[in-house]
Write an enzyme that holds these catalytic residues in place. Structure first.
Site, PDB file in Angstrom:
ATOM      1  N   GLU A  22      -7.226  -0.368  14.762  1.00 59.94           N
ATOM      2  CA  GLU A  22      -7.882  -1.432  14.062  1.00 59.94           C
ATOM      3  C   GLU A  22      -6.244  -2.530  13.867  1.00 59.94           C
ATOM      4  O   GLU A  22      -5.524  -2.807  13.844  1.00 59.94           O
ATOM      5  CB  GLU A  22      -7.675  -1.398  12.800  1.00 59.94           C
ATOM      6  CG  GLU A  22      -8.703  -2.036  11.574  1.00 59.94           C
ATOM      7  CD  GLU A  22      -8.867  -1.640  10.543  1.00 59.94           C
ATOM      8  OE1 GLU A  22      -8.787  -2.805   9.706  1.00 59.94           O
ATOM      9  OE2 GLU A  22      -9.090  -0.536  10.576  1.00 59.94           O
ATOM     10  N   ARG A  80       0.381  -6.264  12.025  1.00 57.18           N
ATOM     11  CA  ARG A  80       0.345  -5.424  12.644  1.00 57.18           C
ATOM     12  C   ARG A  80       0.069  -5.701  14.100  1.00 57.18           C
ATOM     13  O   ARG A  80       0.069  -4.760  14.700  1.00 57.18           O
ATOM     14  CB  ARG A  80      -1.306  -4.445  11.569  1.00 57.18           C
ATOM     15  CG  ARG A  80      -0.902  -2.989  12.977  1.00 57.18           C
ATOM     16  CD  ARG A  80      -2.348  -1.864  12.614  1.00 57.18           C
ATOM     17  NE  ARG A  80      -1.951  -1.821  11.267  1.00 57.18           N
ATOM     18  CZ  ARG A  80      -2.178  -0.494  11.039  1.00 57.18           C
ATOM     19  NH1 ARG A  80      -4.051  -0.157  11.727  1.00 57.18           N
ATOM     20  NH2 ARG A  80      -2.367   0.550  10.001  1.00 57.18           N
ATOM     21  N   ARG A 117       1.330  -1.253   0.267  1.00 56.83           N
ATOM     22  CA  ARG A 117      -0.015   0.207  -0.130  1.00 56.83           C
ATOM     23  C   ARG A 117       0.666   1.234  -0.569  1.00 56.83           C
ATOM     24  O   ARG A 117       1.995   1.506   0.404  1.00 56.83           O
ATOM     25  CB  ARG A 117      -1.017   0.037   1.230  1.00 56.83           C
ATOM     26  CG  ARG A 117      -1.936  -1.472   1.334  1.00 56.83           C
ATOM     27  CD  ARG A 117      -2.885  -1.328   2.607  1.00 56.83           C
ATOM     28  NE  ARG A 117      -3.243  -2.132   1.766  1.00 56.83           N
ATOM     29  CZ  ARG A 117      -4.894  -3.260   3.544  1.00 56.83           C
ATOM     30  NH1 ARG A 117      -5.245  -1.722   4.398  1.00 56.83           N
ATOM     31  NH2 ARG A 117      -4.791  -3.575   3.319  1.00 56.83           N
ATOM     32  N   ARG A 128       2.335   2.025  10.342  1.00 49.69           N
ATOM     33  CA  ARG A 128       1.095   1.559   8.585  1.00 49.69           C
ATOM     34  C   ARG A 128       2.384   1.911   7.764  1.00 49.69           C
ATOM     35  O   ARG A 128       3.347   3.262   7.319  1.00 49.69           O
ATOM     36  CB  ARG A 128       0.458   3.404   8.791  1.00 49.69           C
ATOM     37  CG  ARG A 128       0.304   3.599   7.750  1.00 49.69           C
ATOM     38  CD  ARG A 128      -0.241   5.216   7.239  1.00 49.69           C
ATOM     39  NE  ARG A 128      -2.030   5.205   8.472  1.00 49.69           N
ATOM     40  CZ  ARG A 128      -2.758   5.373   8.942  1.00 49.69           C
ATOM     41  NH1 ARG A 128      -3.289   4.644   7.659  1.00 49.69           N
ATOM     42  NH2 ARG A 128      -3.237   5.566  10.514  1.00 49.69           N
TER      43      ARG A 128
END
Length: 441
Positions: free
Chosen positions: A365, A406, A278, A293
């Site tokens: 999340e 994560r 991403r 991230r």
């Protein structure tokens, strides 16, 4: 994309969905107008095409009669010649009209398709309206540790990772740039253990494990809905016109593209393991520390094909399987019902599971599960034999995360000890081969 029949039959429902998402409801009227133009053009085209076929037959008959009369010097040869000429002229006129109407219908169809792609999936009843901050908390499981009562200040996951010889951000940046990293030693072992535990659970529940491609053709990534509102997040290899996938959901959505699949024995469930990529466009300055991230990570993703009427029940099953995984890593978490404006185009409803991150003092999340109803399958032309015997119909698709890189953040921070060691959750221990991770050096 959404079913045009839904929009024709219940435009108010689609307008309400658009408003809940914070998007333009006026596109519904534009779609209805384009649909009417297309249907009108097609109707005229079909009528003239039928006349064209009839006239073409008449041209042949008229020319035959004229040639026969000409050879025999029949008295009505002039009349027959005029009739043949008129038939040819009408055939030519109709040919031009048919081509024009065909072009108009095609243009209206292109306009309709473009407008339809601007409409996100119609949300399920009960989804909260609003944006990123308008979610509803459905459940909170477990309570955060009181580190002050234990007598020490918790370290963040990166400091712990460096103490353990598990995470190397500096060399990741040296090799690939910002937001890249190495997982080393026990860091690599912990991630592999987590992902293998996810695959083991998926197999236990009847999923077929899949190692998926991480490059996808344009029609697949568009069909899966990843080039609508988030095209800037996707890496594109221009020379090959291929896209790096941000989740194995893309590959698994394309797996049965242009197929009629058999769901008579129940849903088809796949668990895809892949690297994910991403660009994190628009996240400048956000989560720059550590591996929350990043541009590349590993993930095990559940993906399901089922009958449309079974989709909501299947969505709850996916959420339950995510709960099962979260229980195994023994961290506090909550489940939120994501607001319509934060769903993404393909999802009609999405539940997120967010784990407590002690050093941030908030939930972040870890997983999400989405019910995409027939949105992706309609784009990708995935159907089943209608059990009512009415030909074929579009199937439903759903997805849900079982584990990602994560998760290491939550595991390290929630299970840390005062000396910098980290206890391995009991369920993970057989996969890691250790019950505690200890600082190196």
């Amino acid at each position: 994309m959404i079913d045009i029949k839904v929009l024709r039959d219940d435009p108010e429902r689609v307008r309400a969905s658009q408003l809940a998402r914070g998007e333009d409801p006026g596109v519904v009227d534009a779609i209805l107008a384009a649909d009417e133009r297309r249907r009108s053009s097609l109707g005229e085209y079909e009528a003239l095409r039928a006349e064209q076929k009839s006239v073409s037959k008449n041209v042949g008959a008229a020319m035959g009669a004229f040639q026969k009369a000409k050879k025999s010097d029949a008295p009505d040869v002039a009349e027959l010649e005029a009739a043949a000429t008129a038939a040819r002229e009408r055939a030519a006129e109709l040919s031009d009209l048919v081509k024009a109407l065909e072009a108009a219908a095609s243009a209206a169809g292109d306009e309709l398709n473009a407008l339809m792609r601007r409409v996100g999936n119609v949300i399920v009843d009960g989804v909260p309206s609003g944006g990123e901050d308008d979610y509803v908390v459905l459940e909170t499981v477990g309570a955060p540790r009181d580190f002050a009562a234990e007598g020490f200040e918790p370290r963040d996951h990166l400091e712990l990772g460096e103490l353990l010889g598990a995470i190397d951000m500096e060399r990741g940046a040296k090799v690939a740039g910002a937001r890249f990293y190495f997982l080393t030693g026990v860091g690599a072992r912990l991630e592999l253990a987590l992902l293998n535990m996810a695959v083991a659970q998926a197999i236990e529940h009847g999923f077929t494990p899949m190692i998926t491609p991480t490059l996808a053709r344009p029609e697949v990534i568009v069909g899966a809905g990843f080039m609508d509102a988030h095209a800037e997040e996707v890496y594109h290899l221009e020379t090959d016109d291929l896209y790096l996938t941000g989740t194995s959901e893309v590959a698994l959505a394309g797996y049965h593209a242009d197929e009629i699949i058999d769901l008579s024995a129940g849903p088809r469930r796949y668990a895809g393991w892949s690297a994910c990529y991403r660009r994190e466009a628009g996240s400048h300055g956000k989560d720059t520390r550590g591996i929350i991230r990043v541009h590349q990570f590993q993930k095990v993703e559940m993906f399901v094909y089922c009958r449309p009427e079974d989709a909501e029940a299947e969505h709850q099953r996916l959420l339950d399987w995510e709960r099962e995984m979260l229980a195994k890593i023994e961290v506090p978490y909550r489940i939120i019902d994501t607001a319509a404006g934060d769903l993404g185009s393909p999802a009609a409803r999405k539940f997120d599971c967010e784990a407590w991150v002690p050093t941030q003092g908030r939930f972040r999340e870890l997983t999400s599960t989405s019910n995409c109803t027939t949105f992706q399958a309609r784009r990708l032309n995935i159907r089943e034999r209608d059990p009512r015997g009415a030909g074929t119909r579009t199937v439903a698709t759903l997805n849900g995360t079982l584990a990602t890189t994560r998760w290491l953040v939550a595991i390290l921070e929630n299970h840390q000890q005062a000396d910098g060691s980290v206890l391995v959750p009991k369920a993970l221990q057989p996969f890691v081969g250790l019950d505690v991770l200890t600082p190196v050096g």
